[in-house]
Design a protein around this motif. Sequence first.
Motif, PDB file in Angstrom:
ATOM      1  N   ASN A   1      50.187 -19.831  36.660  1.00 31.88           N
ATOM      2  CA  ASN A   1      49.307 -18.782  36.884  1.00 31.88           C
ATOM      3  C   ASN A   1      47.948 -18.850  36.133  1.00 31.88           C
ATOM      4  OD1 ASN A   1      49.300 -16.292  38.400  1.00 31.88           O
ATOM      5  ND2 ASN A   1      49.490 -15.082  36.662  1.00 31.88           N
TER       6      ASN A   1
ATOM      7  N   THR B   1      44.838 -18.216  36.145  1.00 33.00           N
ATOM      8  CA  THR B   1      43.693 -17.542  37.011  1.00 33.00           C
ATOM      9  C   THR B   1      42.451 -17.815  35.984  1.00 33.00           C
ATOM     10  OG1 THR B   1      44.457 -15.616  35.739  1.00 33.00           O
ATOM     11  CG2 THR B   1      45.522 -16.000  37.968  1.00 33.00           C
TER      12      THR B   1
ATOM     13  N   LYS C   1      45.934 -25.398  43.173  1.00 32.54           N
ATOM     14  CA  LYS C   1      46.416 -24.312  44.147  1.00 32.54           C
ATOM     15  C   LYS C   1      45.649 -24.101  45.238  1.00 32.54           C
ATOM     16  CE  LYS C   1      50.732 -23.625  42.131  1.00 32.54           C
ATOM     17  NZ  LYS C   1      51.854 -23.777  42.911  1.00 32.54           N
TER      18      LYS C   1
ATOM     19  N   ILE D   1      42.024 -23.515  45.087  1.00 32.44           N
ATOM     20  CA  ILE D   1      40.880 -22.759  44.968  1.00 32.44           C
ATOM     21  C   ILE D   1      39.821 -23.886  43.998  1.00 32.44           C
ATOM     22  CG2 ILE D   1      41.691 -20.559  45.134  1.00 32.44           C
ATOM     23  CD1 ILE D   1      41.426 -20.363  42.273  1.00 32.44           C
TER      24      ILE D   1
ATOM     25  N   LYS E   1      39.077 -27.123  45.899  1.00 34.12           N
ATOM     26  CA  LYS E   1      40.054 -26.422  46.706  1.00 34.12           C
ATOM     27  C   LYS E   1      40.608 -27.507  47.679  1.00 34.12           C
ATOM     28  CE  LYS E   1      36.370 -25.065  50.034  1.00 34.12           C
ATOM     29  NZ  LYS E   1      36.650 -25.932  50.953  1.00 34.12           N
TER      30      LYS E   1
ATOM     31  N   GLN F   1      47.862 -30.441  47.167  1.00 36.53           N
ATOM     32  CA  GLN F   1      48.625 -29.271  46.537  1.00 36.53           C
ATOM     33  C   GLN F   1      49.879 -29.994  46.135  1.00 36.53           C
ATOM     34  OE1 GLN F   1      48.213 -25.297  47.423  1.00 36.53           O
ATOM     35  NE2 GLN F   1      46.299 -25.673  48.887  1.00 36.53           N
TER      36      GLN F   1
ATOM     37  N   SER G   1      36.888 -19.508  37.709  1.00 32.19           N
ATOM     38  CA  SER G   1      36.930 -19.812  39.170  1.00 32.19           C
ATOM     39  C   SER G   1      36.124 -18.550  39.661  1.00 32.19           C
ATOM     40  CB  SER G   1      37.951 -19.947  39.952  1.00 32.19           C
ATOM     41  OG  SER G   1      37.911 -20.058  41.172  1.00 32.19           O
TER      42      SER G   1
ATOM     43  N   THR H   1      36.958 -17.442  42.501  1.00 33.63           N
ATOM     44  CA  THR H   1      38.089 -16.695  43.146  1.00 33.63           C
ATOM     45  C   THR H   1      38.855 -16.054  42.115  1.00 33.63           C
ATOM     46  OG1 THR H   1      38.199 -18.443  45.105  1.00 33.63           O
ATOM     47  CG2 THR H   1      40.164 -16.990  44.798  1.00 33.63           C
ATOM     48  N   LYS H   2      39.153 -14.716  42.020  1.00 27.19           N
ATOM     49  CA  LYS H   2      39.937 -14.175  41.002  1.00 27.19           C
ATOM     50  C   LYS H   2      41.205 -13.884  41.549  1.00 27.19           C
ATOM     51  CE  LYS H   2      35.894 -13.771  38.913  1.00 27.19           C
ATOM     52  NZ  LYS H   2      35.483 -14.995  37.826  1.00 27.19           N
ATOM     53  N   GLU H   3      42.168 -13.779  40.287  1.00 28.67           N
ATOM     54  CA  GLU H   3      43.334 -13.545  40.730  1.00 28.67           C
ATOM     55  C   GLU H   3      44.177 -14.409  41.464  1.00 28.67           C
ATOM     56  OE1 GLU H   3      43.498  -9.313  41.824  1.00 28.67           O
ATOM     57  OE2 GLU H   3      42.623  -8.559  40.084  1.00 28.67           O
ATOM     58  N   GLN H   4      43.789 -15.578  41.314  1.00 27.25           N
ATOM     59  CA  GLN H   4      44.478 -16.519  41.918  1.00 27.25           C
ATOM     60  C   GLN H   4      44.564 -17.885  41.125  1.00 27.25           C
ATOM     61  OE1 GLN H   4      43.583 -17.426  46.021  1.00 27.25           O
ATOM     62  NE2 GLN H   4      44.572 -19.391  46.155  1.00 27.25           N
ATOM     63  N   SER H   5      45.872 -18.673  41.070  1.00 24.50           N
ATOM     64  CA  SER H   5      45.964 -19.395  39.929  1.00 24.50           C
ATOM     65  C   SER H   5      45.130 -20.850  40.497  1.00 24.50           C
ATOM     66  CB  SER H   5      47.238 -19.993  39.919  1.00 24.50           C
ATOM     67  OG  SER H   5      47.548 -20.999  39.003  1.00 24.50           O
TER      68      SER H   5
END
Length: 539
Positions: A429, A431, A461, A463, A490, A494, A521, A523-527
């Motif tokens: 996680n 993030t 993951k 991103i 990204k 994976q 990143s 991209t927030k709230e993503q690992s």
Amino acid sequence: MKTISFAKAFLPVVMLGVGGLCQSAFAQNPYLPLWEYIPDGEPYVFEDPDKPGEKRVYVYGSHDSLLEYYCGREQVVWSAPVDDLSNWRYDGLIYRLDRDRDGNLLNANGEGDVLYAPDITEVVEKDGTKTYYFYPNVQGSREGVIAKSKRPDGPFESCSWSKEDPRLGYSVLRFDPAVFVDDDGRVYGYWGFERSYAAELDPATMCTVKPGTKVVEDMVSGRYQEDVFRFFEASSLRKIKDKYVFIYSRWTKDGEFGMPESNYTLAYAYGDSPLGPWTYGGTIIDGRARDTDENGKAIPTAHPQGNTHGSICEINGKWWVFYHRQTGLSQYSRQAMVAPIEVTVEEGKGGKVMITEGEYTSEGFATEGLNPLNKTAAGIACYYTGPKPAWDEFPKFFFPGSYVQNTYFDPSSYQGPFNLKEPFCPVVNNTSGSTVGYKYFNFANIDKQAKVELVFNMIPKGIDGTLTIMLGSPYKSRGGRVVGTLNISKDAPQELTHFATPVTGLNDKAGKQALFFLFESATKEQSLCDIYDFQFVVK
């Protein structure tokens, strides 16, 4: 040396205990393998029964094998020679309580009772033989059962059965028992939850109140009582020179240390008598890894809450506090930890005992600093924060950012702690805005002119983002130095993959240094990734 297996217990330990011994050749925190979950550790130095004259340190604790509840139905022991605290050995199952005094099953399904935080004490008989009394901390109707053995590594046999009821014991000791044998042979017991109790025990039974004496109630003030002690649970007693030291889990006040109230700290009190009166000493360890943010505000840098139980032990002239940490997303996967402390005693009536507060680190017994050239399991992280503070709603934890995931493994494919098919306790996680740290590494054996890469095993993951590598602090304003950057795409597969990036300036500052990974990143709230291990490699 014995090898013991047991049924319906913690699978990794069962399998690794069969046919040989399991050893951990590392001294880091946690100091046991990352697949092992031993909270509530009580450390003792005893003579090795197989090598008379040689000493080992034994750690007796609960066994978090139920996964969805505290502890387990078995208790095991790990030990190490006092002159090699990197060489921990699994000594096997030492106690189960599944049969009554007459040998009948206690539970129709054959399961044993759940066993909580134990204690042990050594009694030396007049002929020099030793008996070890074990207090397994059974809860419910069989709280009165204790056990004994001629060996510190067991197995232990129950020895306090009631004459009237074959399914019950007769001990006075209750929640979180601790037992201490003084130099004059007198025996004392301690127990309690939110209120502390103590008594002088009858040496003939090792578990009943000595005739002519009484139980001492509220030996120190409890959680809901006035005074500074604020006892919660986890009684433990040590004698240092002519002073008695009572170690326990303390419920802190709201706002104390600039943080919310918690029972995640070990504290101590001291006195001239094993039953008090007591003087409050202070905090020995804070399981929240208490630190400050960039603005100087106190924050937890590990799990924000949890319980704690442990004690202190002198090994070859050096003092340590043994405790446990939380992992994962629940309260039920706790791992054994250790930190060096300093203990100073003023002898004589009324003299003080001063114990320094231990630091929550990744070092464990490796107090000269971790070797960066060794592969390091990501799961020994001692610092993990997110873009927002983590919180708990018992028994669950919630992390907006990084945390150490508790993991187990299929022993049929086990090949070692860094087998990529069976990775342990990754940091997950991660993030944007998260930070993961390790205290401390020693880069002295890397030449300043050497070209060095930091190699990660991780699962991307999906991103785009960056992993910034810093030494000293995660804040530039507080002396943190960027030594490298890893870009994560990204489009990266994976799956568990090697990633390498050059690092510089590792030796710009002498001495041990903290290592931090900062994740960013769009991209927030993503690992960005799950990290399994890493290693500094000289090219």
